[in-house]
Design an enzyme around this catalytic site. Sequence first.
Site, PDB file in Angstrom:
ATOM      1  N   GLY A   1      34.544  30.143  50.566  1.00 45.00           N
ATOM      2  CA  GLY A   1      33.555  29.075  50.501  1.00 45.00           C
ATOM      3  C   GLY A   1      33.106  28.699  49.105  1.00 45.00           C
TER       4      GLY A   1
ATOM      5  N   HIS B   1      28.608  32.252  40.367  1.00 41.09           N
ATOM      6  CA  HIS B   1      27.171  32.189  40.668  1.00 41.09           C
ATOM      7  C   HIS B   1      26.849  33.167  41.776  1.00 41.09           C
ATOM      8  CE1 HIS B   1      29.431  29.066  42.811  1.00 41.09           C
ATOM      9  NE2 HIS B   1      28.612  29.260  43.848  1.00 41.09           N
TER      10      HIS B   1
HETATM   11  P1  DGP Z   1      29.445  28.010  46.579  1.00 41.02           P
HETATM   12  O1  DGP Z   1      29.803  27.308  47.842  1.00 41.02           O
HETATM   13  O2  DGP Z   1      29.350  29.535  46.749  1.00 41.02           O
HETATM   14  O3  DGP Z   1      30.339  27.628  45.423  1.00 41.02           O
HETATM   15  O4  DGP Z   1      27.990  27.540  46.227  1.00 41.02           O
HETATM   16  C1  DGP Z   1      27.716  26.395  45.519  1.00 41.02           C
HETATM   17  C2  DGP Z   1      26.272  26.105  45.705  1.00 41.02           C
HETATM   18  O5  DGP Z   1      25.850  25.296  44.645  1.00 41.02           O
HETATM   19  C3  DGP Z   1      25.920  25.368  46.979  1.00 41.02           C
HETATM   20  O6  DGP Z   1      25.015  26.161  47.747  1.00 41.02           O
HETATM   21  C4  DGP Z   1      25.267  24.084  46.540  1.00 41.02           C
HETATM   22  C5  DGP Z   1      24.919  24.350  45.104  1.00 41.02           C
HETATM   23  N1  DGP Z   1      25.024  23.226  44.205  1.00 41.02           N
HETATM   24  C6  DGP Z   1      26.120  22.426  44.036  1.00 41.02           C
HETATM   25  N2  DGP Z   1      25.881  21.516  43.084  1.00 41.02           N
HETATM   26  C7  DGP Z   1      24.613  21.750  42.642  1.00 41.02           C
HETATM   27  C8  DGP Z   1      23.803  21.127  41.670  1.00 41.02           C
HETATM   28  O7  DGP Z   1      24.182  20.160  40.991  1.00 41.02           O
HETATM   29  N3  DGP Z   1      22.550  21.630  41.501  1.00 41.02           N
HETATM   30  C9  DGP Z   1      22.089  22.702  42.223  1.00 41.02           C
HETATM   31  N4  DGP Z   1      20.837  23.112  41.973  1.00 41.02           N
HETATM   32  N5  DGP Z   1      22.842  23.316  43.147  1.00 41.02           N
HETATM   33  C10 DGP Z   1      24.081  22.839  43.354  1.00 41.02           C
END
Ligand code: DGP
Length: 114
Positions: free
Chosen positions: A93, A100
């Site tokens: 996912g 992160h």
């Molecule tokens: P993953 O699916 O493990 O790669 O998680 C990516 C997460 O990052 C997802 O929960 C949504 C978050 N996300 C994506 N783009 C942004 C963004 O521009 N800002 C923030 N705050 N979160 C983001």
Amino acid sequence: MDDCIFCKIAAGTIGTLAYEDDEVAAFDDLNPQAPVHVLIVPKKHITRISDVTDGPDACLMGKILVVANRIAAERGISADGYRIVINCNEGAGQSVWHVHFHLLGGRQMGWPPG
Ligand code: DGP
């Protein structure tokens, strides 16, 4: 990395940081999956957790866990419990290509995860 959204957020170029030190930044997830959903990242661009090998980057990952504990305490979810998740590659996912750690809490968690 110029085209990495999390590099830009971690550098303070866009968005709002919940935590910052010289190596680590944290910010609320754009699409929260729990009442508390914070993303904690290294400021250094690392694409995925499987790229981390023994050495300074491994220490940096440990530091991120300590920051997660600190944020959990600050957000009041330590006693009830919280989950820390790292998705590695598409099958797990991962959708953003900068490593992160998801810190999730404030609700009962299910197991196994989806
Ligand atoms: P993953 O699916 O493990 O790669 O998680 C990516 C997460 O990052 C997802 O929960 C949504 C978050 N996300 C994506 N783009 C942004 C963004 O521009 N800002 C923030 N705050 N979160 C983001």
